[in-house]
Scaffold this motif. Sequence first.
Motif, PDB file in Angstrom:
ATOM      1  N   LEU B   7       0.834  -1.204   0.000  1.00  0.00           N
ATOM      2  CA  LEU B   7       0.000   0.000   0.000  1.00  0.00           C
ATOM      3  C   LEU B   7       0.868   1.252   0.000  1.00  0.00           C
ATOM      4  N   HIS B   8       0.219   2.387  -0.206  1.00  0.00           N
ATOM      5  CA  HIS B   8       0.900   3.675  -0.300  1.00  0.00           C
ATOM      6  C   HIS B   8       0.381   4.609   0.788  1.00  0.00           C
ATOM      7  N   LEU B   9       1.289   5.341   1.400  1.00  0.00           N
ATOM      8  CA  LEU B   9       0.900   6.230   2.493  1.00  0.00           C
ATOM      9  C   LEU B   9       1.504   7.615   2.303  1.00  0.00           C
ATOM     10  N   ASN B  10       0.640   8.604   2.242  1.00  0.00           N
ATOM     11  CA  ASN B  10       1.081  10.005   2.309  1.00  0.00           C
ATOM     12  C   ASN B  10       0.672  10.552   3.662  1.00  0.00           C
ATOM     13  N   LYS B 411       3.194  -7.182   8.425  1.00  0.00           N
ATOM     14  CA  LYS B 411       2.103  -7.771   7.647  1.00  0.00           C
ATOM     15  C   LYS B 411       2.497  -7.964   6.179  1.00  0.00           C
ATOM     16  N   GLY B 412       3.619  -7.363   5.796  1.00  0.00           N
ATOM     17  CA  GLY B 412       4.089  -7.507   4.415  1.00  0.00           C
ATOM     18  C   GLY B 412       3.353  -6.621   3.421  1.00  0.00           C
ATOM     19  N   ILE B 413       2.652  -5.589   3.925  1.00  0.00           N
ATOM     20  CA  ILE B 413       1.902  -4.731   2.995  1.00  0.00           C
ATOM     21  C   ILE B 413       2.475  -3.320   2.930  1.00  0.00           C
ATOM     22  N   PHE B 414       3.649  -3.090   3.533  1.00  0.00           N
ATOM     23  CA  PHE B 414       4.286  -1.780   3.397  1.00  0.00           C
ATOM     24  C   PHE B 414       5.798  -1.954   3.324  1.00  0.00           C
ATOM     25  N   ARG B 415       6.417  -1.111   2.519  1.00  0.00           N
ATOM     26  CA  ARG B 415       7.860  -1.204   2.262  1.00  0.00           C
ATOM     27  C   ARG B 415       8.680  -1.054   3.555  1.00  0.00           C
ATOM     28  N   ARG B 416       9.828  -1.757   3.611  1.00  0.00           N
ATOM     29  CA  ARG B 416      10.777  -1.562   4.709  1.00  0.00           C
ATOM     30  C   ARG B 416      11.834  -0.520   4.343  1.00  0.00           C
TER      31      ARG B 416
END
Lengths: 447, 447
Positions: B7-10, B411-416
């Motif tokens: 997913l993407h987060l701003n 959860k594997g849904i956001f970049r490290r």
Amino acid sequence: MSTRRTLHLNTNISGLGRHPAAWRKADNPRAITDLAHFTEIAQTAERGRLDAVFLSDMVALRGHAAGTWQSLEPTVLLTALAGVTQSVGLIGTASTTFNDPYNLARRFASLDHVSAGRIAWNAVTTYDADAAANFSMPAPLDKETRYARAAEFIEVVEKLWDSWEDGALVADRTSGLYADPARVHEIAYEGQFFRVRGPLNVPRSPQGRPVLVQAGGSPTGVALAARHADAVFTSQTTLKSAQAFYREIKAVAAGHGRNPDHLLILPGLYPVIGGTLAEAHQRKAELDALLDRSVELAKFAGTLGLKPTDLELDAPLPYALIDTGTRTDVSHGFIRSTVLLAQGENLTVRDLLDRNPGAHRMIVGTPQTIADDIESWFLQHAADGFNLNADTFPSGLADFVDHVVPILQRKGIFRRDYDGTTLREHYGLPRPPSRYEAEAASLTTSA
Amino acid sequence: MSTRRTLHLNTNISGLGRHPAAWRKADNPRAITDLAHFTEIAQTAERGRLDAVFLSDMVALRGHAAGTWQSLEPTVLLTALAGVTQSVGLIGTASTTFNDPYNLARRFASLDHVSAGRIAWNAVTTYDADAAANFSMPAPLDKETRYARAAEFIEVVEKLWDSWEDGALVADRTSGLYADPARVHEIAYEGQFFRVRGPLNVPRSPQGRPVLVQAGGSPTGVALAARHADAVFTSQTTLKSAQAFYREIKAVAAGHGRNPDHLLILPGLYPVIGGTLAEAHQRKAELDALLDRSVELAKFAGTLGLKPTDLELDAPLPYALIDTGTRTDVSHGFIRSTVLLAQGENLTVRDLLDRNPGAHRMIVGTPQTIADDIESWFLQHAADGFNLNADTFPSGLADFVDHVVPILQRKGIFRRDYDGTTLREHYGLPRPPSRYEAEAASLTTSA
């Protein structure tokens, strides 16, 4: 009583240098979009304790096949440079013909905050068919309209900058009052071109108002600059014409009740520096050898409002064809200065091309002869300082900073270090109060 | 074939926080003009590997007695933030109603160069009488005119960004050719609102074109966004309505021949974070206790197009008085979302005020419940990510970065870590070719 003791120096950092072939000597000829390049230049200017770096501008693309131009938008580039410098002033050109006063007032006020008080706006009008074609205008505005719009534009911008009094941002946690409505003013401007209610949505900036620069060569420009400007960029090429202009505009400013010391006259200067005079001429010759004479002739003709076929290399300018009266645009004074120079020294078109026309007064010399010339103009009240144009970056500016500046410092006419933090302080200009604050105080006094 | 995996987060960084009383908890309540404050926030977002920081905007001053607003002009502030960050994207709002396309295209292209490809333009239309009064307009433009102007504006800007092909800046020292005229194009745009010849005076920027964001809640907005936008900021407050919007706009985009994965749907999200649920509610209660209920009621009424006396605290909204059809402005979807939420959950005006209306979907929770909610919306195709609104800065964002982001990563849904350098790369969007290059290639192919 004049407090005029030291001179002021800006450097134009647009493009990759003032010489049209500068890019062919550059380490990175594509550096017109490279922040690292401009960072080096701005830091060099700061090392030399210059008052400010300056970006000229044009909102159209022309001549791009043969050379560089100011590409990055000035407020964006100057914001980036504010982050990599501490003291040097930052002067950005923006046209009153193709902007909106609310947006422009806000951008420069924001930049004054972000730079901690180092910003100036160089307000120009634009007479240019290529630019007009980018802004949904069928033709450029005529001179009268352009200047009338500029006068209104500047008045709106200054009132917006004044719309917040100092201290209006109360931020009182206890009472919950954030901004004091009694110290934030609508400007309620109603003019021929603009109707702007305000207030600005930016609290008063560190300099009160950003410094206002104008290029005031024409009579209309002089009138506008004498009333509003903190500094005037001019293009006189002879001591006598510069002195006359200096006297005139300071007198007009005084007539408006202003302190003439608070209106700085800064002619353009284009030094080509060599360790010896021969080296300086060699430096220029190497650059000139890279020019295509026919391209330069066409550019020169265009700037004079002529066709290339109107010019003959070994003849004088065709004075009868040149209209010095109505073409008063960004390069307002250039045509008149060129004609004056050509007539005064009886120059041919080839002679004029040799001086890289459009580049202001050129001195090919050593650090000593250039410093002596600067001192002479300053002491004889032809200038309060200069707007420098380096032939190439970075060397043209670095040579000036490393070799000319120390001589000016030894002469006692240039600072050895910054003694203030804002551009107003560098220029010796007071920080203005909000006009609305003054009104409120005056009402209180007379009550 | 969807490549949708993470997913993407701003995060919106305007003002001092999304809660109206945020400034009363701030270390420096005057920080709306303080670059150091915004630097800390942007660096916190980058530490959390967020896709981008985002500045909302309004070009009029209102409500300044009671709270903060976005004061520094977005392109200026984002340029400054580009200098103190390395990777995080930078999204700036600018209105198509009160700008000029040539100037705007140039500023964002310049900022894309200065930030090495991290910039996005959030294109909004503005229906606001206070703003109109700052731009010489007797009244706001009607909806149809506003959107027609926006569609032309965006087309002009995109064509200007495309007017330089990659590689057109030749800078060949030997031949003296600086830019190749065959790869620099006039756009020759002739519309109802704009006539723009071009080309832009800025060479093609690192992202090809800056990322284009729109807020597409209304049918007209959806149509515009589905055709042009790379990302859409929305304001759905229920899973079901978000899923419906998500399906609809992706389908419309696909109908235009676009890859639906290249149009990101990013609803607003307003998390209030506590170590326990009780702590989270306590955090919110402490902020709410600083609000003046009558001020909030008046603001809420104004946003709904009503008078304060139209609202009763313990009654439902006066649905008959609310016009959901024509008020489609910057906060375009807000009225419809509010009505939907209030009807769906049978809320009173007091209930709605408790959720800080105008602040998007609120979750008062622990890092785990908030991360679970985010995961749920993402996996159920209600969102490709979120536009976060921290209650207060810096703590609201720091808590999210330090406590919610690690759960999303596990959860594997956001970049490290960032695996690209540009915002297009963060968003998984291709770098577009110039349309003029494509035309030239296609002519070659068919010849």
